[in-house]
Design an enzyme around this catalytic site. Structure first.
Site, PDB file in Angstrom:
ATOM      1  N   CYS A 403       0.802  -1.210   0.000  1.00  0.00           N
ATOM      2  CA  CYS A 403       0.000   0.000   0.000  1.00  0.00           C
ATOM      3  C   CYS A 403       0.843   1.272   0.000  1.00  0.00           C
ATOM      4  CB  CYS A 403      -0.996  -0.018   1.146  1.00  0.00           C
ATOM      5  SG  CYS A 403      -0.278  -0.444   2.706  1.00  0.00           S
ATOM      6  N   HIS A 447      -1.932   0.465   7.093  1.00  0.00           N
ATOM      7  CA  HIS A 447      -2.305   0.791   5.722  1.00  0.00           C
ATOM      8  C   HIS A 447      -1.874   2.221   5.411  1.00  0.00           C
ATOM      9  CE1 HIS A 447      -4.405   0.160   2.039  1.00  0.00           C
ATOM     10  NE2 HIS A 447      -5.351   1.057   2.277  1.00  0.00           N
ATOM     11  N   ASP A 463      -8.347   5.694  -1.993  1.00  0.00           N
ATOM     12  CA  ASP A 463      -7.454   4.586  -1.638  1.00  0.00           C
ATOM     13  C   ASP A 463      -7.002   3.879  -2.904  1.00  0.00           C
ATOM     14  OD1 ASP A 463      -6.082   2.489  -0.629  1.00  0.00           O
ATOM     15  OD2 ASP A 463      -7.556   2.002   0.916  1.00  0.00           O
TER      16      ASP A 463
END
Lengths: 647, 323
Positions: A403, A447, A463
């Site tokens: 991520c 994350h 995201d």
């Protein structure tokens, strides 16, 4: 005068106690020292078993010197927690090798008790408490063995366990009422917080992937009512604006007592139990409402007044649909557009192209998302190594990332296209424990996502990981990674029973945290308020503690005395029978057997003869006869004593 | 032969004559016809036999010590030998002697009077300690060592020894270690008035004894032994016996307490006493009943003041409350 040598059972118990005490320390002791302790204990065990004499003093001196040398080599000094505990562990093993008298045995027991306490300097979880309890039972059994004669080990352990159990009520009184202080009871040395895992306030490629392998718990959240859907579980940590081409760092922020947005929309209230991470940020669900004693940054982070060094409980309300940053300062927006010169030329080119192709800011963002989706980027915990220009080589060459790669690339692209954007780190998702209904968020849920600023809409969460691996957001890390990926055992999805076990253990651990470790001044105050003590100061607490201890000790004493004088119902009934006869002037002598007493009574009081003889015969049979007595006999006995009213 | 434990109390009426309690009662009844007015002493002597212990009867001459031993031998149907102890007695007179056999050209062992199921050692304290110890070894080991061989004594093997009180002239008192081998020491004492009248007016005891039939059938004695062993001893009773033992060791009035062997003897005798009382478990009363006989010769009072053994044991009993 020379003292008696230790019996084999005595040295056996001492060894068992020391082994149980030292075993949990092996986790943090230097390997060489652990091995040395184990060998010394083994040696002492063999000596005890064969009955051979203990080693000479000079040899022990040499061993002690060696042990000190190991500590010196491992730690370079003798101060602080780790070298201290290591020295004591070595000394405990060495002491056993010269222990051959009851007096020395007591010293070993004392040291064992201290070392059991020492375990709590490292960890305070339930397993450590259970081990310490086991060690304490063994140490108490050693004390009993030193004091008394040899008995079978099972009986000895049973006696020690009973002693410990008798101490439990007193322990509870002291635990509940001892005046609490905030923070740890003793000042811990500087190395106390060194080994805390968790997010840091910077992000470079690979940082979060490392956390992804840890199944340690970051925090827990217990929601009132249903928790938000997985796609809205974004727990905000550090917001990273400054980028130097490799590492992301937070920009300049300032904090205020109240949030800079007006909360609206759906509200979720929940209790957050945060594991200590030695940083001052708190991990709230976007975007928390006002809560007393906390600080709000202009990047919408929630901060504590000081670093979180103990487990903390927070009660919060969050409003995920609140619009934020509608009137963002020019300075902040300028920072959110900065890119270091000389890095990632291909991505900058991509950004410039998207800007020319697009029709307004919204379209730039949409086109960037589309570009990411079309690039067939792979989501993996173990991406291929990147070149100097991280973002370029991720987006155009390796196309594999975690991520942090996705979010960094996305922000760089947006900034190159002229859209203010920044990276937000934190945790996403979490797993609902079906046992107690709390949401458990582990380090592997760490994350990174992004925020872009659009005029009139403020900061919008985007995201980019979701573009390539939507399962990560919906179902967690394990679902998003390919099956072959290496994952911590407990984060794996395919073992249902293991997950169930883990859930149960987690729930138990949570209780322990809430009620034992989390029993802080506030909780104590709340509990006492519920008991009717509104504002207890330490004098009141001390008085309560003294009174509570006295009551517990009194009850225990009464219980012990009662147990001595009348073991069971048969004896109580018989005692009543004798009392009634004493009242009419026929006293049983303490040494007189029941049958003889009844015979004597028959001479003195012929009117009572039959009843007394029958009762005495029943008592004799119940008390001294074989254990397989007819239950009817016991009933008859109690009944006839109830009816026995001599005048 | 079925054992006691197979007969719950209420189911055994049909076989009443084989019940241990009835055997015991028949024995007491038969013995009391000859030894008048001494039922308690007879019961103690029988309890001693049931518990497979040796018996010491201490009393002045002429109160029926020897008669009691004779009666027991006859009633129990045991093979009987009497050894009259004298001061010039040698161990060989008791255990036997090896004689050179001209025909075989070898020594041959001639067993002495100790090779009998019931040995009456009359006036044991008249013999020298050397002769005494020969008998006492046989009592403990239940075998005789002679000529480098061991000869087992018959089964069962009882010694009933009689002795005159130690203060009489020409006696060698038995040391504590040897007294300890007797399960019980009892005394008979003078008969009461009525019993003495019956004794004086009645038939000659020797004639009566000669006509006395054996009460026990073959094997019944083994039944009694087994039944005695199976009498239940509960934890409460053990508590009581231990309290008695502990007190005898701590009490200020005693210089010598009861040994563990004395404790075992006490339990064994109390079992036999309970059996005679028709119970399948031992009561503190049973222990108290046998305590004077079992402990009287094992306790030694502190100081010089001679104290009657009965007084010592009575004080011991009254000092220890039931648990």
């Amino acid at each position: 005068m020379t003292e008696a040598r230790l019996r084999r059972d005595q040295s056996g118990w001492l060894l068992a106690g020391a082994a149980l005490t030292l075993a949990p320390h092996a986790e943090h002791l230097p390997l060489a020292l652990s091995a040395m302790c184990a060998l010394l204990l083994l040696w002492r065990g063999i000596l005890a078993h064969t009955g051979r004499p203990l080693p000479h003093r000079l040899l022990l001196l040499a061993l002690a010197t060696g042990m000190v040398a190991i500590v010196q080599i491992e730690f370079q000094h003798f101060f602080g927690k780790d070298p201290g505990i290591a020295l004591l562990a070595g000394l405990l093993s060495l002491k056993l090798l010269e222990t051959d008298s009851v007096r020395d045995g007591r010293a070993v027991v004392l040291l064992s008790f201290f070392m059991q306490l020492g375990q709590f300097l490292y960890q305070q979880n339930m397993a450590v408490a259970a081990l310490a309890l086991l060690g304490a039972i063994a140490a108490i059994a050693s004390l009993l063995a030193l004091q008394g004669s040899a008995v079978p080990a099972g009986l000895r352990a049973g006696a020690a366990t009973r002693l410990v159990l008798q101490g439990v009520p007193l322990m509870l009184v002291l635990f509940v009422l001892f005046p609490r202080v905030q923070g740890p009871l003793w000042g811990l040395p500087a190395d106390a917080y060194s080994s805390v895992t968790g997010l840091s306030n910077s992000m470079a490629p690979g940082d979060l992937a490392r956390l992804g392998e840890s199944s340690e718990i970051a925090f827990r959240a217990a929601f009132e009512g249903d928790p938000p859907p997985p796609a809205e579980r974004y727990w905000r940590g550090p917001v990273l604006t400054r980028f130097d081409g490799h590492t992301w760092r937070p920009g300049r922020t300032h904090a205020t007592d109240a949030p800079a947005y007006r909360s609206q929309g759906i509200a979720y209230s929940y209790t957050l139990t945060l594991e200590p991470h030695n940083q001052s940020w708190l991990l709230a669900l976007d975007f928390p409402g006002t809560a007393p004693g906390l600080a709000y940054t202009d990047t919408f982070q929630l901060l504590a007044r000081e670093p979180v060094r103990n487990r903390q409980r927070l009660t919060l309300v969050s409003y995920p649909h609140t619009p934020v940053g509608l009137h963002e300062s020019a300075n902040t927006l300028r920072q959110a557009l900065e890119l270091p010169a000389g890095f990632n030329p291909r991505t900058r080119e991509l950004g410039a192209r998207l800007r020319t192709e697009a029709n307004g800011t919204d379209d730039i963002v949409a086109r960037t998302i589309t570009h990411f989706q079309d690039s067939r980027l792979t989501y993996t915990l173990e991406p291929a190594p990147l070149g100097r220009d991280d973002v370029d080589s991720f987006l155009f060459d390796t196309r594999q990332g975690f991520c942090e790669h996705f979010s960094a690339a996305f922000v760089v692209t947006l900034r190159a296209a002229g859209v203010p954007a920044r990276v937000v780190t934190g945790y996403q998702g979490g797993e609902l424990n079906p046992v107690d209904g709390t949401l458990v968020i582990r380090q592997s849920d760490a994350h990174a996502w992004t925020e872009a600023w659009l005029a009139g809409r403020g900061w919008i969460r985007i995201d980019p990981t979701a573009a390539s691996a939507p399962l990560r957001i919906q179902n967690g890390l394990a679902a998003a990674l390919p099956d072959s990926a290496r994952l911590p055992l407990l984060a794996r999805g395919d073992m249902a029973w293991l997950r169930d076990l883990r859930n149960r253990l987690d729930a138990l651990d949570n209780r322990w945290n809430q009620w034992v470790l989390g029993y802080n001044p506030a909780r104590q105050k709340a509990l006492l308020a519920a008991l009717g003590f509104a504002e207890p100061d330490w004098q009141v607490l001390t008085a309560l503690m003294g009174a509570g201890s006295a009551i517990v000790m009194g009850l225990l004493t009464i219980w012990a005395l009662r147990r001595r004088s009348s073991a069971d119902a048969i004896d109580r009934s018989w005692a009543r029978f004798c009392q009634r006869l004493t009242a009419v002037g026929c006293e049983r002598a303490a040494w007189e057997g029941p049958l003889d007493f009844a015979d004597r009574l028959a001479c003195e009081r012929p009117d009572l003869a039959d009843a007394a003889r029958a009762i005495a015969a029943d008592y004799a049979r119940l008390r001294y006869g074989p254990a397989d007595a007819d239950p009817a006999l016991g009933r008859r006995f109690h009944q006839s004593i109830k009816n026995f009213r001599p005048r | 032969m079925l054992l006691w434990s197979h007969y719950p109390l209420n189911l055994t009426l049909k076989k009443a004559h084989t019940m241990p309690i009835h055997i015991a009662n028949r024995l007491v009844e038969a013995a009391s016809r000859i030894i008048l007015g001494k039922e308690h002493a007879v019961r103690l002597a029988l309890a001693c036999v049931f518990a497979r212990g040796h018996l010491l009867i201490e009393d002045i001459p002429g109160v029926g010590k020897t008669t009691l031993a004779h009666v027991l031998a006859r009633l129990l149907g045991l093979q009987f030998q009497r050894i009259q102890f004298t001061s010039d007695m040698l161990p060989a007179d008791i255990v036997g002697v090896s004689v050179f056999d001209q025909r075989d050209g070898a020594f041959r062992f001639h067993p002495g009077p100790v090779f009998a199921q019931l040995v009456l050692a009359d006036e044991i304290n008249r013999a020298t300690p050397k002769a005494q110890s020969a008998l006492l070894e046989a009592m403990e080991e239940r075998q005789i060592s002679a000529e480098g061989r061991t000869w087992p004594l018959p089964e069962p093997f009882f010694v009933i020894a009689t002795q005159n009180p130690g203060d009489q002239i020409g006696t060698f008192a038995l040391p504590e270690s040897q007294l300890d081998r007797f399960l019980m020491r009892i005394s008979l004492g003078y008969p009461d008035r009525a019993a003495e009248r019956a004794l004086l007016a009645g038939e000659d005891r020797r004639d009566l004894l000669a006509r006395l039939p054996a009460v026990l059938q073959p094997g019944e004695l083994d039944t009694l032994f087994a039944a005695t062993r199976q009498v239940h001893v509960g934890p409460r009773l053990l508590d009581y016996v231990q309290a008695l033992l502990a007190h005898s060791r701590d009490a200020s009035g005693l210089s010598l307490g009861l040994s563990p062997r004395a404790g075992l003897a006490l339990l064994g005798a109390a079992r036999a006493w309970a059996l005679q009382a028709g119970r399948d478990h031992v009561m503190p009363e049973d222990v108290q009943a046998v305590l004077p006989a079992v402990a009287g010769h094992r306790l030694r009072p502190a100081g010089d003041a001679p104290q009657a053994a009965d007084e010592l044991t009575r004080r011991l009993i009254e000092a220890v409350p039931l648990p």
